[in-house]
Enzyme design. Structure first.
Site, PDB file in Angstrom:
ATOM      1  N   ASP A 106     -22.923  33.983 -10.521  1.00 54.46           N
ATOM      2  CA  ASP A 106     -22.952  33.117 -11.703  1.00 54.46           C
ATOM      3  C   ASP A 106     -23.539  33.842 -12.909  1.00 54.46           C
ATOM      4  OD1 ASP A 106     -25.513  33.270 -10.739  1.00 54.46           O
ATOM      5  OD2 ASP A 106     -25.906  31.117 -10.790  1.00 54.46           O
ATOM      6  N   LYS A 157     -40.458  31.658 -11.468  1.00 53.39           N
ATOM      7  CA  LYS A 157     -40.661  30.578 -12.436  1.00 53.39           C
ATOM      8  C   LYS A 157     -42.138  30.426 -12.849  1.00 53.39           C
ATOM      9  CE  LYS A 157     -36.530  28.065 -11.084  1.00 53.39           C
ATOM     10  NZ  LYS A 157     -35.999  28.890 -10.012  1.00 53.39           N
ATOM     11  N   ASP A 217     -26.665  33.780 -17.462  1.00 55.33           N
ATOM     12  CA  ASP A 217     -26.499  33.152 -16.153  1.00 55.33           C
ATOM     13  C   ASP A 217     -25.986  31.742 -16.446  1.00 55.33           C
ATOM     14  OD1 ASP A 217     -27.355  31.282 -14.252  1.00 55.33           O
ATOM     15  OD2 ASP A 217     -29.408  32.001 -14.191  1.00 55.33           O
TER      16      ASP A 217
END
Ligand code: GTP
Length: 360
Positions: A106, A157, A217
């Site tokens: 992706d 993250k 992305d």
């Protein structure tokens, strides 16, 4: 050298567009997204490609077949149930007896795979991870390195206060086949969260290959729109459609009294009726119908969709087979496949509509 492309994820963040269409097949300038990834690999001389599939495997196989039309050799490996990013290439172990690439399916990028491979060999690396700088790394996986680019820490993250570098994992790796021994069979296993941190904890030689240039992305609708509009405006070094401002496909009927302000891409066999205004950036798929005085701007429309007389379609995405009946409006909306807006219905701004809903 072989590349494995991971295309078996659920694409949950891109729903409802990905209920029927795998993320790798969502149209980007009217071509399946994965085609861009395959073309980039081919341009770099990598033409033996393993597609690791799970969710919605059949449409991907039907779309790309043996890859001959793109000049690549495609082999498919299908997981019965999704095995995670590392489990997916473990599942292809028998095909991976030499150093190999792994790419997230992706990501659109212009990574230089040759330089990355040279770097991998020079460093005698076990795993080389391409990294890319981004303005806000908090939604991504941070890759911290020593000055010689040996990876020292992964941070998935991070909170803003934890950010120590803006280089993130770009979703492209080179691996030595011995790494496969560290992945359990038939078990869901993540490359980013399990495999790479475990190898690092065991003193494995993991290096980052920092790169620059266009990278995106397409994990969520905003990024999906950004990629379409960036390529449409000539970023990303993509000239599949030339550099014209307004591109019209074959077999279209465009009334002379219409206003098309680029960048606009219209697919094949579309009808655009008198008085319609299409103000770019706009991408319209094949077999679409735009009625009289309809207004479309800042939007992406997939195949077989009708935007009827007097409709307004603004900053929105419509998937395949949608029907906006006369006078209906959508703004900042996402319409999944086969959504209908009844005559004169005004959809609440920002709505996200599941497939086959009829609203009005
Ligand atoms: P979200 O559900 O929105 O997170 O999307 P995703 O899981 O499809 O994508 P994610 O960014 O988590 O994964 C990165 C890439 O790995 C994507 O190209 C996915 O298709 C692919 N991928 C993720 N999980 C699997 C898996 O279990 N098997 C295979 N073969 N590919 C996977």
């Amino acid at each position: 050298m072989k590349a494995v492309i991971l295309v078996g994820g659920l694409g949950t963040r891109l729903r409802p567009l990905t209920w029927n269409t795998p993320k790798s097949l969502v149209p980007v300038l009217n071509r399946p997204f994965l085609e861009y990834v395959l073309r980039h690999l081919k341009e770099q001389g990598i033409d033996e490609i393993v597609l690791a599939l799970s969710n919605l495997a059949v449409p991907i196989k039907e779309c790309f077949g043996n890859g001959h039309h793109l000049g690549v050799k495609l082999v498919y490996v299908v997981e019965e149930s999704a095995l995670g990013t590392a489990g997916a290439f473990k599942n292809a172990s028998e095909l991976l007896t030499d150093t190999f690439f792994v790419l997230n399916g992706d990501v659109f990028s212009l990574l230089d795979f040759h330089s990355m491979l040279e770097f991998h060999k020079r460093q005698n690396s076990l795993v080389t991870i391409a990294t890319i700088p981004v303005d806000d790394p908090t939604p991504f996986g941070l890759v911290e390195t020593a000055p010689d680019k040996r990876i020292t820490r992964f941070l998935e993250k991070p909170m803003p206060i934890e950010v120590t570098t803006n280089f993130i994992n770009a979703g492209a790796y080179i691996l030595e086949p011995s790494v496969l021994d560290s992945i359990p069979y038939d078990t869901t296993y993540s490359a980013e969260k399990q495999l790479f941190p475990n190898l690092l904890a065991n003193n494995g030689r993991l290096f980052a290959f920092p790169s620059t240039g266009y990278w995106i992305d397409i994990g969520n609708p905003q990024k999906y729109r950004d990629l379409n509009f960036d390529l449409l405006s000539g970023q990303g070094d993509c000239d599949f459609h030339g550099k014209q401002e307004v591109i019209i496909g074959d077999g279209c009927q465009i009334h002379p009294q219409t206003k098309l302000e680029g960048p606009v891409l219209v697919g094949d066999n579309c009808v655009i009726e008198e008085g319609a205004v299409i103000s770019g950036p706009v991408v319209i798929g094949n077999n679409c119908h735009v009625g009289e005085r309809a207004f479309i701007t800042d939007s992406i429309i997939w195949n077989e969709t009708t935007i009827a007389t007097g409709c307004r379609f603004i900053s929105s995405i419509a998937a395949t087979g949608c029907e906006l009946q006369a006078g209906s409006c959508a703004e900042k909306a996402i319409l999944a496949d086969y959504v209908t807006l009844i005559e004169n219905f005004r959809l609440t701004s920002g709505s996200v509509i599941e497939p086959q809903q009829i609203l009005g």
